[in-house]
Design a protein around this motif. Structure first.
Motif, short mmCIF file in Angstrom:
data_model
loop_
_atom_site.label_atom_id
_atom_site.label_comp_id
_atom_site.label_asym_id
_atom_site.label_seq_id
_atom_site.Cartn_x
_atom_site.Cartn_y
_atom_site.Cartn_z
N ALA A 31 0.98 -4.43 13.44
CA ALA A 31 0.67 -3.64 12.24
C ALA A 31 1.14 -2.21 12.47
CB ALA A 31 -0.83 -3.69 11.96
N ASP A 70 6.03 -1.73 7.48
CA ASP A 70 4.61 -2.03 7.40
C ASP A 70 4.17 -2.92 8.56
OD1 ASP A 70 3.71 -0.89 4.66
OD2 ASP A 70 5.57 -1.95 4.21
N ARG A 71 5.01 -3.89 8.89
CA ARG A 71 4.70 -4.79 10.00
C ARG A 71 5.99 -5.08 10.76
NH1 ARG A 71 -0.53 -6.17 9.15
NH2 ARG A 71 -0.62 -7.39 11.08
N ARG A 91 0.81 -1.21 0.00
CA ARG A 91 0.00 0.00 0.00
C ARG A 91 0.85 1.27 0.00
NH1 ARG A 91 -4.42 -0.49 4.65
NH2 ARG A 91 -2.58 -1.03 5.89
N ASP A 151 2.09 -0.04 9.57
CA ASP A 151 1.57 0.74 8.43
C ASP A 151 2.37 2.02 8.21
OD1 ASP A 151 -0.48 -1.17 8.01
OD2 ASP A 151 -1.67 -0.23 9.61
#
Length: 263
Positions: A249, A201-202, A38, A251
């Motif tokens: 998470a 992201d993680r 993303r 992000d």
């Protein structure tokens, strides 16, 4: 109803994901990594650390093998198999001389990426002599030629605030090579720099039932003056008996202590 996936079923989704919902424990753990990226740079980046209950990733002398048990080692190798590239810092290579392969599970070996801004490592380490392809990422102004042993040298700019490489620039260089699912395996300083740059992201953190009382901390960030300055997040918990794995998470959020002050 989605089938319950075993490891081979998860691995089959490496290039053709995402993982369907309700695919069982392995699907729940690895599914977020199989989702489309993303971030604007087109990368999906997962960091990983194994620590003691009191947040140490090694003794004061640097000994870190093995904090996690067999389940954590298998998990690490599975992350390597799912990702296009595995990233480690120069300190990890110097202390552990790792191979960074998937010898404990089925799946392809990732491209190995070693971050050494000043280019201080010698060609004698295994990642530069044998095994799958290796990229040595150095600062633009670092000395030396275009190879170190069998490794190709990639040059990126330095971080604007100093103390390492420009992480977004490095991700862009990897993405341009088709390496977009990135596993930052260690060590603590390297994972912390990705976290500080807002480029994770993680985050997978394994906590082992060990107390050291001293040693090298898992994370190194600027000092927080208040509890409110800390980074709060969502997580899910997975059993890696005897260890516990936290899947966090992030992000791409930056810790508040790493953010630029408002003008």
């Amino acid at each position: 109803m989605s089938p319950i996936l075993d490891w081979d079923g998860v691995l089959a989704l490496r290039e053709g994901g995402p993982c369907p919902p309700g695919a069982g424990p392995l699907g729940a753990l690895f599914g977020p990594l199989l989702a489309p990226p993303r971030a604007a740079d087109g990368c999906l980046v997962v960091g990983r650390l194994a620590q003691t209950l009191d947040g140490r990733i090694a003794t004061a002398s640097g000994s870190s093998q093995w904090i996690g048990g067999a389940g954590d080692i298998l998990h690490t190798h599975r992350l390597r198999a799912l990702c296009h590239a595995v990233v480690v810092g120069a300190g990890t290579v110097r202390h552990d001389d790792p191979r960074l392969t998937t010898r404990d599970c089925t799946g392809p070996d990732p491209v190995r990426v070693v971050l050494d801004p000043e280019r201080r490592l010698s060609a004698g380490y295994r990642v530069f002599r044998e095994g799958p392809p290796t990229l040595l990422v150095v600062a633009e102004d670092a000395p030396g030629g275009e190879r170190l042993g069998e490794a190709e040298v990639v040059r990126v700019r330095r971080a604007p605030e100093g103390g390492g490489l420009d992480i977004p620039g490095m991700l862009a260089a990897l993405s341009a090579r088709g390496l977009w699912r990135i596993f930052v395996e260690g060590g603590g300083v390297t994972v912390s720099r990705f976290l500080a740059a807002g480029c994770l992201d993680r985050l997978h953190v394994t906590v082992a039932p060990v107390l050291l009382g001293s040693g090298i901390p898992a994370f190194t960030l600027p000092e927080a003056g208040r509890i409110a300055d800390g980074l709060r997040f969502r997580w899910t918990v997975h059993d890696l008996a005897p260890d516990v794995l936290f899947d966090i998470a992030l992000d791409r959020v930056r810790p508040r202590v790493c953010q630029e002050p408002a003008p």
